[in-house]
Design an enzyme around this catalytic site. Structure first.
Site, PDB file in Angstrom:
ATOM      1  N   GLU A  59       0.822  -1.206   0.000  1.00 64.48           N
ATOM      2  CA  GLU A  59       0.000   0.000   0.000  1.00 64.48           C
ATOM      3  C   GLU A  59       0.859   1.260   0.000  1.00 64.48           C
ATOM      4  O   GLU A  59       0.488   2.278  -0.589  1.00 64.48           O
ATOM      5  CB  GLU A  59      -0.929  -0.008   1.220  1.00 64.48           C
ATOM      6  CG  GLU A  59      -1.972  -1.114   1.214  1.00 64.48           C
ATOM      7  CD  GLU A  59      -1.427  -2.459   1.660  1.00 64.48           C
ATOM      8  OE1 GLU A  59      -2.150  -3.459   1.539  1.00 64.48           O
ATOM      9  OE2 GLU A  59      -0.262  -2.515   2.134  1.00 64.48           O
ATOM     10  N   MET A 306      15.706  -3.707   1.736  1.00 62.79           N
ATOM     11  CA  MET A 306      14.353  -3.163   1.733  1.00 62.79           C
ATOM     12  C   MET A 306      14.237  -2.015   0.731  1.00 62.79           C
ATOM     13  O   MET A 306      15.155  -1.223   0.557  1.00 62.79           O
ATOM     14  CB  MET A 306      13.997  -2.643   3.134  1.00 62.79           C
ATOM     15  CG  MET A 306      13.853  -3.756   4.164  1.00 62.79           C
ATOM     16  SD  MET A 306      12.564  -4.949   3.736  1.00 62.79           S
ATOM     17  CE  MET A 306      11.126  -3.874   3.696  1.00 62.79           C
ATOM     18  N   GLU A 335       3.958  -3.300 -11.271  1.00 62.84           N
ATOM     19  CA  GLU A 335       5.320  -2.813 -11.050  1.00 62.84           C
ATOM     20  C   GLU A 335       6.271  -3.323 -12.132  1.00 62.84           C
ATOM     21  O   GLU A 335       6.981  -2.525 -12.750  1.00 62.84           O
ATOM     22  CB  GLU A 335       5.787  -3.191  -9.644  1.00 62.84           C
ATOM     23  CG  GLU A 335       5.014  -2.444  -8.554  1.00 62.84           C
ATOM     24  CD  GLU A 335       5.316  -2.966  -7.162  1.00 62.84           C
ATOM     25  OE1 GLU A 335       6.281  -3.738  -7.006  1.00 62.84           O
ATOM     26  OE2 GLU A 335       4.591  -2.597  -6.224  1.00 62.84           O
TER      27      GLU A 335
END
Length: 417
Positions: A59, A306, A335
């Protein structure tokens, strides 16, 4: 009455939630950082504040183009991004740096929400997708803070679950000021659980408005150049139960393309070490991205950092989207599609049913049922550069055709700030 019972249950559960947070923090100390924010002790904010709540990584990534456009439209506003998870906040910080403010979202007790609102004073609350917290929504509305539900989606299974507790849910949904639904089916299900039809607009998915920052494009290009002409495929956002199957597909591919490289990116960081061990057990040579070592001679490159998945997609020739070979419901296929590379997925994609249907309709995705079908499709794509290029172009065309939802959302938010 039901809302009162819900609030009391949350209060009773809070000590156990905090104890669990402390216990998990033994292995992941970052979970204990700023734990007071979860009780509503957020940093104090001033001026025009847009509170953007995104539960976790997916999100947060979906919110990124919206946040960038809001800042471009009005540089004077303060964007406060909240998330429930440390990975969500880490992703946000990676994307925005000091451009926005950050906090963990408060737990949904009346006291925590009240403290949070007293310190932040938001002008509007923008919730990504369908994250329904009764006290958060009701207290915002009682303070005349508009609540927007953006990129809202609701599966039939979830709708039926909410209908079982409609007496609790309907008043909450009736407090939402505006819903930007992804599709007609989502809008219909949201109406069933209490959102007024006049407050719902079917805008499409903001995820089609793929936004790849220049810095990400540069980093991706540099990595791709370092890999020379090797065939590279990526498995993004993988879950337990998928990794062994993906590694098996890669070993089969290596029989035909010995120079092929698999970039594998587990969805959750606590699985990085376990996946690394699986790779070694399969006898495949491994380089972890966190080591900073050159992956030129590796057979598998483990994406154990990350906030870099989007960049790693761009450095690849073909993408498999994880969470879909198991009944997890899949992750965002737009994506990789936004990079114009072929997209492959397993059959379990109910979390993104509308998006996948758009891709299916225009040949922008290949659905495989198992590792044998996956390796066969990979071999076709690496044997035939024309098919690989055409498949990627079809995926990108779907993205471009469906853009525009974000402009509607931005206009709606700016009217209320």
């Amino acid at each position: 009455m039901l809302h009162f019972i819900y609030s009391q249950l949350i209060r009773l559960m809070l000590p156990f939630i905090l104890l669990r947070l402390w216990w998990q923090g033994r292995q992941a100390p970052e979970l204990r950082i700023n734990w007071q924010q979860r009780l509503g002790f957020a940093p104090r904010e001033h001026g025009k504040v847009v509170w953007v709540h995104a539960v976790s990584v997916g999100e947060t990534i979906a919110a990124a183009p919206m946040v960038r456009r809001l800042l471009a439209r009005d540089p004077e506003i303060t964007i406060l991004m909240t998330a429930m998870t440390d990975t969500g906040l880490t992703q946000a910080m990676k994307m925005f740096g000091d451009q926005v403010e950050y906090s963990y979202a408060p737990y949904d007790t009346p006291g925590a929400i009240r403290r949070f609102l007293n310190r932040v004073h938001p002008n509007i609350l923008v919730i990504m997708e369908t994250e329904i917290w009764p006290n958060m929504i009701r207290q915002c509305r009682s303070r005349h803070v508009p609540v927007f539900l953006i990129n809202a989606r609701l599966s039939e299974h979830s709708a039926r679950g909410y209908e079982r507790v409609k007496r609790l849910v309907a008043p909450i949904m009736g407090s939402i000021s505006w819903v930007a639904a992804q599709a007609d089916k989502d809008a219909e299900r949201l109406r069933r659980i209490g959102v007024a039809a006049s407050r719902i607009a079917v805008t499409g998915s903001v995820k089609f408005d793929v936004d790849i920052p220049a810095a990400v494009q540069d980093a991706s290009r540099q990595l791709k150049e370092s890999l020379s002409e090797r065939p590279v495929w990526i498995a993004g956002s993988t879950h337990e139960g998928e990794d062994a199957r993906l590694l098996a597909a890669h070993k089969r591919l290596l029989q035909h393309h010995p120079g092929a490289l698999l970039i594998i990116v587990p969805r959750h960081p606590e699985r990085f070490d376990a996946v690394a061990e699986q790779i070694r057990q399969q006898g495949l040579s491994l380089v972890r991205r966190s080591s900073g070592s050159d992956p030129t001679d590796a057979q598998v490159y483990l994406g154990d950092t990350m906030g870099e998945l989007m960049m790693l997609y761009g450095a690849s020739d073909v993408a498999f989207v994880g969470g879909s070979l198991i009944e997890r419901g899949g992750h965002n296929p737009l994506e990789p599609a936004g990079w114009g590379i072929p997209v492959i997925s397993g059959p379990h994609v109910f979390n993104f049913e509308t998006i996948y249907q758009s891709l299916r309709d225009d040949g922008g995705v290949t659905i495989v049922s198992n590792e044998d079908e996956l390796s066969s499709r990979l071999q076709v794509l690496f044997d035939d550069s024309g098919e690989r290029e055409n498949s990627g172009e079809r995926a990108l065309a779907v993205v471009n055709k469906n853009k525009g939802a974000l402009d509607k959302v931005i206009d709606g938010i700016m009217e209320r700030v």
